[in-house]
Design a protein around this motif. Structure first.
Motif, PDB file in Angstrom:
ATOM      1  N   CYS A  52     -44.067 -22.126 -37.456  1.00 32.23           N
ATOM      2  CA  CYS A  52     -43.381 -22.888 -36.652  1.00 32.23           C
ATOM      3  C   CYS A  52     -43.728 -24.329 -36.730  1.00 32.23           C
ATOM      4  CB  CYS A  52     -43.520 -22.490 -35.130  1.00 32.23           C
ATOM      5  SG  CYS A  52     -42.620 -23.252 -34.111  1.00 32.23           S
ATOM      6  N   ALA A  53     -42.833 -25.334 -36.768  1.00 30.73           N
ATOM      7  CA  ALA A  53     -43.090 -26.503 -36.692  1.00 30.73           C
ATOM      8  C   ALA A  53     -43.694 -27.195 -35.354  1.00 30.73           C
ATOM      9  CB  ALA A  53     -41.888 -27.340 -37.081  1.00 30.73           C
ATOM     10  N   GLU A  54     -43.396 -26.345 -34.538  1.00 31.61           N
ATOM     11  CA  GLU A  54     -44.197 -26.487 -33.094  1.00 31.61           C
ATOM     12  C   GLU A  54     -43.404 -27.557 -32.161  1.00 31.61           C
ATOM     13  OE1 GLU A  54     -48.684 -25.185 -33.418  1.00 31.61           O
ATOM     14  OE2 GLU A  54     -48.121 -26.722 -35.052  1.00 31.61           O
ATOM     15  N   GLY A  55     -42.302 -28.014 -32.602  1.00 32.13           N
ATOM     16  CA  GLY A  55     -41.514 -29.178 -31.621  1.00 32.13           C
ATOM     17  C   GLY A  55     -41.050 -28.590 -30.283  1.00 32.13           C
ATOM     18  N   ALA A  56     -41.045 -29.106 -29.552  1.00 35.04           N
ATOM     19  CA  ALA A  56     -40.316 -28.584 -28.217  1.00 35.04           C
ATOM     20  C   ALA A  56     -40.140 -29.664 -27.038  1.00 35.04           C
ATOM     21  CB  ALA A  56     -41.042 -27.482 -27.566  1.00 35.04           C
ATOM     22  N   SER A  57     -39.121 -29.703 -26.531  1.00 31.49           N
ATOM     23  CA  SER A  57     -38.916 -30.752 -25.462  1.00 31.49           C
ATOM     24  C   SER A  57     -39.677 -30.582 -23.962  1.00 31.49           C
ATOM     25  CB  SER A  57     -37.267 -31.165 -25.187  1.00 31.49           C
ATOM     26  OG  SER A  57     -36.788 -29.958 -24.497  1.00 31.49           O
ATOM     27  N   GLU A  58     -39.975 -31.505 -23.541  1.00 26.11           N
ATOM     28  CA  GLU A  58     -40.641 -31.351 -22.194  1.00 26.11           C
ATOM     29  C   GLU A  58     -39.576 -30.369 -21.279  1.00 26.11           C
ATOM     30  OE1 GLU A  58     -41.556 -34.632 -19.830  1.00 26.11           O
ATOM     31  OE2 GLU A  58     -43.026 -33.378 -18.574  1.00 26.11           O
ATOM     32  N   ALA A  59     -38.546 -30.809 -21.343  1.00 28.26           N
ATOM     33  CA  ALA A  59     -37.404 -30.087 -20.258  1.00 28.26           C
ATOM     34  C   ALA A  59     -37.627 -28.605 -20.553  1.00 28.26           C
ATOM     35  CB  ALA A  59     -36.093 -30.687 -20.241  1.00 28.26           C
ATOM     36  N   GLY A  60     -37.405 -28.481 -21.873  1.00 25.41           N
ATOM     37  CA  GLY A  60     -37.196 -26.855 -22.320  1.00 25.41           C
ATOM     38  C   GLY A  60     -38.366 -25.929 -21.719  1.00 25.41           C
ATOM     39  N   LEU A  61     -39.490 -26.524 -21.771  1.00 25.20           N
ATOM     40  CA  LEU A  61     -40.686 -25.746 -21.473  1.00 25.20           C
ATOM     41  C   LEU A  61     -40.875 -25.730 -19.780  1.00 25.20           C
ATOM     42  CD1 LEU A  61     -43.616 -27.003 -23.569  1.00 25.20           C
ATOM     43  CD2 LEU A  61     -42.025 -25.382 -24.179  1.00 25.20           C
ATOM     44  N   ARG A  62     -40.441 -27.005 -19.209  1.00 27.97           N
ATOM     45  CA  ARG A  62     -40.488 -27.019 -17.682  1.00 27.97           C
ATOM     46  C   ARG A  62     -39.124 -25.851 -17.060  1.00 27.97           C
ATOM     47  NH1 ARG A  62     -44.421 -29.708 -15.986  1.00 27.97           N
ATOM     48  NH2 ARG A  62     -44.687 -31.860 -16.691  1.00 27.97           N
ATOM     49  N   ALA A  63     -38.360 -25.601 -17.801  1.00 21.45           N
ATOM     50  CA  ALA A  63     -37.308 -24.637 -17.271  1.00 21.45           C
ATOM     51  C   ALA A  63     -38.122 -23.220 -17.071  1.00 21.45           C
ATOM     52  CB  ALA A  63     -36.393 -24.323 -18.466  1.00 21.45           C
ATOM     53  N   VAL A  64     -39.358 -22.976 -17.551  1.00 19.57           N
ATOM     54  CA  VAL A  64     -39.646 -21.893 -17.268  1.00 19.57           C
ATOM     55  C   VAL A  64     -41.371 -21.858 -16.783  1.00 19.57           C
ATOM     56  CG1 VAL A  64     -40.672 -19.679 -18.260  1.00 19.57           C
ATOM     57  CG2 VAL A  64     -38.212 -20.594 -18.809  1.00 19.57           C
ATOM     58  N   LEU A  65     -42.009 -22.786 -17.220  1.00 13.54           N
ATOM     59  CA  LEU A  65     -43.521 -23.072 -17.070  1.00 13.54           C
ATOM     60  C   LEU A  65     -43.833 -24.024 -15.711  1.00 13.54           C
ATOM     61  CD1 LEU A  65     -44.469 -23.131 -20.996  1.00 13.54           C
ATOM     62  CD2 LEU A  65     -44.720 -21.089 -19.298  1.00 13.54           C
ATOM     63  N   GLU A  66     -44.266 -23.190 -14.797  1.00 11.41           N
ATOM     64  CA  GLU A  66     -44.495 -24.248 -13.666  1.00 11.41           C
ATOM     65  C   GLU A  66     -45.609 -25.384 -14.027  1.00 11.41           C
ATOM     66  OE1 GLU A  66     -45.636 -20.784 -13.838  1.00 11.41           O
ATOM     67  OE2 GLU A  66     -43.674 -20.184 -13.381  1.00 11.41           O
ATOM     68  N   ASN A  67     -46.573 -25.013 -14.816  1.00  6.52           N
ATOM     69  CA  ASN A  67     -47.615 -26.092 -15.278  1.00  6.52           C
ATOM     70  C   ASN A  67     -47.574 -26.190 -16.640  1.00  6.52           C
ATOM     71  OD1 ASN A  67     -48.641 -26.607 -12.404  1.00  6.52           O
ATOM     72  ND2 ASN A  67     -49.403 -24.383 -12.715  1.00  6.52           N
ATOM     73  N   ILE A  68     -47.697 -27.534 -17.386  1.00  9.04           N
ATOM     74  CA  ILE A  68     -47.832 -27.478 -18.639  1.00  9.04           C
ATOM     75  C   ILE A  68     -49.300 -27.941 -18.852  1.00  9.04           C
ATOM     76  CG2 ILE A  68     -47.195 -28.807 -20.698  1.00  9.04           C
ATOM     77  CD1 ILE A  68     -44.082 -28.794 -19.622  1.00  9.04           C
ATOM     78  N   ASP A  69     -50.157 -26.970 -19.756  1.00  6.52           N
ATOM     79  CA  ASP A  69     -51.522 -27.325 -19.891  1.00  6.52           C
ATOM     80  C   ASP A  69     -51.737 -28.406 -20.983  1.00  6.52           C
ATOM     81  OD1 ASP A  69     -54.247 -27.065 -20.628  1.00  6.52           O
ATOM     82  OD2 ASP A  69     -54.005 -25.071 -20.165  1.00  6.52           O
ATOM     83  N   GLU A  70     -52.431 -29.200 -20.768  1.00  3.93           N
ATOM     84  CA  GLU A  70     -52.613 -30.416 -21.753  1.00  3.93           C
ATOM     85  C   GLU A  70     -53.042 -29.719 -23.258  1.00  3.93           C
ATOM     86  OE1 GLU A  70     -52.252 -33.712 -22.657  1.00  3.93           O
ATOM     87  OE2 GLU A  70     -50.835 -33.635 -20.809  1.00  3.93           O
ATOM     88  N   ARG A  71     -53.850 -28.583 -22.899  1.00  5.42           N
ATOM     89  CA  ARG A  71     -54.289 -27.979 -24.362  1.00  5.42           C
ATOM     90  C   ARG A  71     -53.160 -27.456 -25.214  1.00  5.42           C
ATOM     91  NH1 ARG A  71     -55.592 -23.703 -22.044  1.00  5.42           N
ATOM     92  NH2 ARG A  71     -56.613 -22.597 -23.728  1.00  5.42           N
ATOM     93  N   TRP A  72     -51.974 -27.389 -24.590  1.00  6.55           N
ATOM     94  CA  TRP A  72     -51.055 -26.652 -25.429  1.00  6.55           C
ATOM     95  C   TRP A  72     -50.231 -27.939 -26.283  1.00  6.55           C
ATOM     96  CZ3 TRP A  72     -47.994 -24.083 -20.769  1.00  6.55           C
ATOM     97  CH2 TRP A  72     -48.679 -23.369 -20.415  1.00  6.55           C
ATOM     98  N   ILE A  73     -50.643 -29.342 -25.896  1.00  7.35           N
ATOM     99  CA  ILE A  73     -50.172 -30.357 -26.402  1.00  7.35           C
ATOM    100  C   ILE A  73     -50.861 -31.078 -27.618  1.00  7.35           C
ATOM    101  CG2 ILE A  73     -48.768 -32.464 -26.102  1.00  7.35           C
ATOM    102  CD1 ILE A  73     -48.344 -31.449 -23.007  1.00  7.35           C
ATOM    103  N   ASP A  74     -50.343 -30.952 -28.736  1.00 10.47           N
ATOM    104  CA  ASP A  74     -51.099 -31.898 -29.894  1.00 10.47           C
ATOM    105  C   ASP A  74     -50.516 -33.209 -30.016  1.00 10.47           C
ATOM    106  OD1 ASP A  74     -52.973 -30.052 -30.596  1.00 10.47           O
ATOM    107  OD2 ASP A  74     -51.715 -29.516 -32.579  1.00 10.47           O
TER     108      ASP A  74
END
Ligand SMILES: Cc1cc2nc3c(=O)[nH]c(=O)nc-3n(C[C@H](O)[C@H](O)[C@H](O)COP(=O)(O)OP(=O)(O)OC[C@H]3O[C@@H](n4cnc5c(N)ncnc54)[C@H](O)[C@@H]3O)c2cc1C
Ligand code: SF4
Ligand code: SF4
Lengths: 390, 65
Positions: A45-67
């Motif tokens: 995977c190239a690992e690209g994703a929009s914030e909105a896409g993740l927020r649709a499901v994940l309550e919290n976005i962990d900083e460790r997930w973001i390079d």
């Protein structure tokens, strides 16, 4: 491990883990099986994703997930015109090793049991009904019964096929990919680069997704039809030799993406397909992380309720396809039409589009202006583009 | 390449990345792909989809005589 669960989930990618978590949260007993020894590795995977896409499901976005965070994209034409576009929303380059692992862990916390090195190779049936799965693990074969089987087994999915659903991806609809993660590039860390050219990536595109600190995922996807003439890895090696002959390659992967519309059938009596297995990734970008999460949440909730109500018939689980199509599936049909047009443009046409887009000042440029330029010869698709990009 | 009675799909495990693109396009579900082990079953009709889609060119139809 027991020999019977309410639900068995095949594959522990984002689709499997999310489905598992929501089904378990609704009270179902869930076993999730993954054939690889690790969850989250290898990262195809190239690992690209929009914030909105993740927020649709994940309550919290962990900083460790973001390079890395991305603010702009540069489209490169065959003649090396660069069309700059500023993002309206934040784009992430994720660390999918951690991300996928944490999604699985969230499932475990909700009560899901997980087993790796577990290769599922058949469905069990009782009185012609789907009744579980058969898998091999450390040289032994195991049968596990379940009321519902979820195929979240990715691009290579076979669970649907065993149940009689036509899930094969057509050669024109698969994007076949090669990617290197390289270090020590002299690149701005907040810029994506996308290259459109028949010489670089026919019927697809090449991407440079910077991961921060001079690291980047550089890869490309081309259609199966185009790959019949020359392999993706050869295109990528040529690009690297020309532009970054001295870059260190710290990771290399191959992969396929089903750039298609959602399969017609994604639920049967006692069976669901989710994620790439259901051809749910965005057909024009090949982005499948957010769609896998969104579909997984719906599928998990519907599966959990079906178990609670004691009815796992296709009829009782229609809420899953219905809600999926409303959320994403319908838009994917439009993206699919756009893809089929855009990926077939000639180099001259691409050059003309870049030229036209460059006439629009950067501050006023959006994906819609780009598509307007791209679709001048196909005005019927402009309406489509406006629908999905505004 | 045309196939015959002796045709076989050869797979190069040095090149294969076990990515599953070939499995996705096989019309006959003839490919078994475990974590790092690929095999072609007897349902193969030598349509060559897998050979063509492979990002690494790890597959080839050969004459196994
Ligand atoms: C090169 C490349 C670049 C990409 N870039 C992006 C991007 O930048 N952004 C984005 O959003 N998407 C991207 N994608 C797409 C994205 O990776 C997928 O859409 C996403 O991973 C789909 O999630 P999933 O859970 O459906 O499938 P997967 O993540 O593929 O998970 C499926 C899991 O099932 C397991 N499995 C398969 N068969 C079996 C079996 N028989 N038994 C047990 N386990 C099994 C597999 O090992 C795997 O772990 C890219 C894909 C590729 C190939
Ligand atoms: S497509 Fe090629 S690299 Fe991928 S699993 Fe099949 S043979 Fe291996
Ligand atoms: S040649 Fe065709 S039938 Fe045989 S394994 Fe490859 S894709 Fe399947």
């Amino acid at each position: 491990m027991r020999d019977k669960y309410d639900i068995v989930i095949v594959g522990a990618g984002p689709a499997g883990s999310t489905t598992a978590r929501f089904a378990a949260a609704a009270g179902a007993s869930v076993l999730m099986l993954e054939k690889d020894r690790d969850i989250g590795i290898p990262v195809r995977c190239a690992e690209g994703a929009s914030e909105a896409g993740l927020r649709a499901v994940l309550e919290n976005i962990d900083e460790r997930w973001i390079d890395n965070r991305i603010s702009e994209v540069f489209f490169h034409s065959p003649g090396e015109k660069m069309v700059e576009l500023k993002f309206k929303q934040v784009g992430y380059i994720l660390n999918r090793k951690l991300f996928d692992y944490d999604l699985a862990q969230m499932a475990v916390r909700a009560g899901v049991e997980v087993l790796t090195k577990a290769y599922v190779f058949d469905l069990l049936r009782e009185d012609d009904k789907i009744a579980g799965i058969r898998f091999s693990h450390m040289g032994k074969t195991f049968d596990v019964k379940s009321r519902l089987v979820v195929g979240a087994d990715g691009v290579e999915s076979r669970v649907g096929r065993w149940a009689g659903i036509k899930t094969r991806t057509k050669m024109g609809d698969i994007e076949t990919c090669a990617q290197y993660t390289v270090h020590d590039l002299n690149l701005a860390d907040n810029h994506l680069h996308l290259f459109f050219s028949s010489k670089i990536a026919p019927e697809g595109y090449l991407w440079i997704f910077p991961k921060g600190d001079g690291r980047a995922n550089i890869g490309l996807g081309i259609s199966g039809d185009a790959a019949a003439k020359k392999a993706p890895v050869s295109y990528l090696d040529e690009f690297m030799a020309e532009r970054y002959p001295h870059a260190s390659i710290l990771n290399s992967v191959a992969g396929g993406v089903p750039c298609d519309r959602t399969l017609e059938t994604i639920v049967l009596d006692g069976l669901m397909l989710v994620g790439d297995a259901a051809h749910q990734c965005n057909p024009i970008t090949g982005g499948g992380i957010a769609p896998a999460l969104i579909a997984g949440k719906i599928a998990g909730q519907v599966a959990g309720r079906a178990i609670a109500e004691g009815d796992v018939s296709a009829k009782s689980m229609q809420d899953y396809p219905r809600r999926w199509h409303k959320a994403e599936g319908r838009n994917h049909q439009i993206f699919y039409r756009l893809k089929n047009y855009i990926y077939k443009l000639t180099d001259d046409e691409l050059e003309g589009i870049a030229e036209a887009a460059l006439h629009v000042p950067v501050a006023k440029r959006s994906l819609v202006t780009l598509f307007r330029a791209a679709l001048v010869k196909k005005p019927s698709l402009i309406l489509d583009a406006v629908k999905v990009f505004t | 390449m045309k196939h015959n009675f002796y045709s076989k799909i050869a797979y190069d495990r040095q090149l294969c990345d076990f990515c599953g693109a070939c499995v996705a396009v096989c019309p006959h579900d003839a490919i078994e792909l475990a974590e790092a082990d690929l095999s072609i079953t007897e349902s193969c009709t030598f349509c060559a989809n897998c050979v063509h889609v492979c990002p690494m060119r790890a597959l080839e139809i050969i004459d196994a005589r």
